[in-house]
Design a protein around this motif. Sequence first.
Motif, PDB file in Angstrom:
ATOM      1  N   LYS A  35       0.832  -1.204   0.000  1.00 54.02           N
ATOM      2  CA  LYS A  35       0.000   0.000   0.000  1.00 54.02           C
ATOM      3  C   LYS A  35       0.867   1.255   0.000  1.00 54.02           C
ATOM      4  N   ILE A  36       1.937   1.218   0.787  1.00 57.74           N
ATOM      5  CA  ILE A  36       2.864   2.360   0.839  1.00 57.74           C
ATOM      6  C   ILE A  36       3.536   2.567  -0.507  1.00 57.74           C
ATOM      7  N   VAL A  37       3.972   1.458  -1.127  1.00 60.11           N
ATOM      8  CA  VAL A  37       4.639   1.544  -2.438  1.00 60.11           C
ATOM      9  C   VAL A  37       3.699   2.130  -3.486  1.00 60.11           C
ATOM     10  N   LEU A  38       2.458   1.637  -3.504  1.00 60.92           N
ATOM     11  CA  LEU A  38       1.479   2.128  -4.483  1.00 60.92           C
ATOM     12  C   LEU A  38       1.161   3.597  -4.257  1.00 60.92           C
ATOM     13  N   ARG A  39       1.060   4.023  -3.004  1.00 62.22           N
ATOM     14  CA  ARG A  39       0.782   5.428  -2.707  1.00 62.22           C
ATOM     15  C   ARG A  39       1.933   6.315  -3.174  1.00 62.22           C
ATOM     16  N   ILE A  40       3.157   5.851  -2.934  1.00 60.09           N
ATOM     17  CA  ILE A  40       4.326   6.624  -3.378  1.00 60.09           C
ATOM     18  C   ILE A  40       4.352   6.728  -4.899  1.00 60.09           C
ATOM     19  N   ALA A  41       4.083   5.589  -5.580  1.00 61.57           N
ATOM     20  CA  ALA A  41       4.077   5.589  -7.047  1.00 61.57           C
ATOM     21  C   ALA A  41       3.005   6.522  -7.590  1.00 61.57           C
ATOM     22  N   ALA A  42       1.801   6.464  -7.000  1.00 59.75           N
ATOM     23  CA  ALA A  42       0.710   7.332  -7.448  1.00 59.75           C
ATOM     24  C   ALA A  42       1.058   8.801  -7.224  1.00 59.75           C
ATOM     25  N   THR A  43       1.690   9.089  -6.101  1.00 61.54           N
ATOM     26  CA  THR A  43       2.083  10.466  -5.810  1.00 61.54           C
ATOM     27  C   THR A  43       3.111  10.973  -6.813  1.00 61.54           C
ATOM     28  N   VAL A  44       4.077  10.113  -7.146  1.00 64.91           N
ATOM     29  CA  VAL A  44       5.102  10.487  -8.128  1.00 64.91           C
ATOM     30  C   VAL A  44       4.471  10.764  -9.492  1.00 64.91           C
ATOM     31  N   VAL A  45       3.528   9.899  -9.905  1.00 61.22           N
ATOM     32  CA  VAL A  45       2.867  10.084 -11.200  1.00 61.22           C
ATOM     33  C   VAL A  45       2.082  11.389 -11.231  1.00 61.22           C
ATOM     34  N   VAL A  46       1.323  11.653 -10.173  1.00 59.48           N
ATOM     35  CA  VAL A  46       0.525  12.885 -10.117  1.00 59.48           C
ATOM     36  C   VAL A  46       1.421  14.114 -10.123  1.00 59.48           C
ATOM     37  N   LEU A  47       2.498  14.083  -9.330  1.00 60.17           N
ATOM     38  CA  LEU A  47       3.430  15.218  -9.300  1.00 60.17           C
ATOM     39  C   LEU A  47       4.097  15.419 -10.655  1.00 60.17           C
ATOM     40  N   ASN A  48       4.408  14.301 -11.329  1.00 57.53           N
ATOM     41  CA  ASN A  48       5.015  14.394 -12.659  1.00 57.53           C
ATOM     42  C   ASN A  48       4.078  15.103 -13.631  1.00 57.53           C
ATOM     43  N   PHE A  49       2.780  14.714 -13.617  1.00 53.31           N
ATOM     44  CA  PHE A  49       1.799  15.364 -14.481  1.00 53.31           C
ATOM     45  C   PHE A  49       1.665  16.846 -14.143  1.00 53.31           C
ATOM     46  N   CYS A  50       1.624  17.146 -12.851  1.00 49.37           N
ATOM     47  CA  CYS A  50       1.446  18.540 -12.427  1.00 49.37           C
ATOM     48  C   CYS A  50       2.613  19.412 -12.873  1.00 49.37           C
ATOM     49  N   PHE A  51       3.841  18.942 -12.613  1.00 50.07           N
ATOM     50  CA  PHE A  51       5.018  19.711 -13.023  1.00 50.07           C
ATOM     51  C   PHE A  51       5.095  19.844 -14.537  1.00 50.07           C
ATOM     52  N   SER A  52       4.700  18.767 -15.258  1.00 51.93           N
ATOM     53  CA  SER A  52       4.706  18.819 -16.716  1.00 51.93           C
ATOM     54  C   SER A  52       3.747  19.882 -17.227  1.00 51.93           C
ATOM     55  N   PHE A  53       2.541  19.940 -16.647  1.00 58.10           N
ATOM     56  CA  PHE A  53       1.563  20.961 -17.046  1.00 58.10           C
ATOM     57  C   PHE A  53       2.072  22.362 -16.736  1.00 58.10           C
ATOM     58  N   LEU A  54       2.724  22.526 -15.576  1.00 61.40           N
ATOM     59  CA  LEU A  54       3.221  23.845 -15.195  1.00 61.40           C
ATOM     60  C   LEU A  54       4.324  24.332 -16.127  1.00 61.40           C
TER      61      LEU A  54
END
Length: 202
Positions: A35-54
């Motif tokens: 669960k911790i691994v999946l949460r970290i992976a999801a957070t990384v993906v979301v942050l990647n999308f956010c920074f890419s959009f910015l």
Amino acid sequence: MSELKQRKRTVATSADTSQERSETSLQEHRRAWWKIVLRIAATVVVLNFCFSFLITDTALWGHQSKWTNWRNYIPRRQRVFTQQELAKYDGSNPDLPILLAIEGDVYDVSLGRGFYGPGSTYNLFAGRDASRAFGTNCLSRKDHLTHDTRGLTESELAGIKSWHRLFEHHQRYVKVGTVTLDPVDPDAPIPPPCDGAQPKPI
């Protein structure tokens, strides 16, 4: 004697219970870890999308291809057009999409209305298969606005393939079908070379 046996059973039962608890605890620990691994992976993906959009205004750091075109993931029936049917999609009717064909494949280029819509230089490509013009870069002669590629050089034929790949992998255009092309009369004169060819669309 029976009391000794009872004690042995109690000890064995206690050992089994302890082992079961240990295995259960281990399984719960593993589930919590995943669960911790999946949460970290999801957070990384979301942050990647956010920074890419910015930074790039896109979700994938500016990468664009048919795989990033969401329209390609919409199930659609590939239609077979006749040349007469395809001619209706030249942009003159605002209620219809703008279509063009290259090497028999039909693409919806409505999002490129500035290039292919009425009044634009490259509207000549809309509503038809003008493969020859993609190879010769000739928009000033109507006899080059045809699917007849006889007599073209290897370089010109490679140019058609290059443009075909561009439409196939384009971020904004999508393939919607094919067109049944009229057979080319082998005895018909080959369109002459084009002098002063105009630039092709971007």
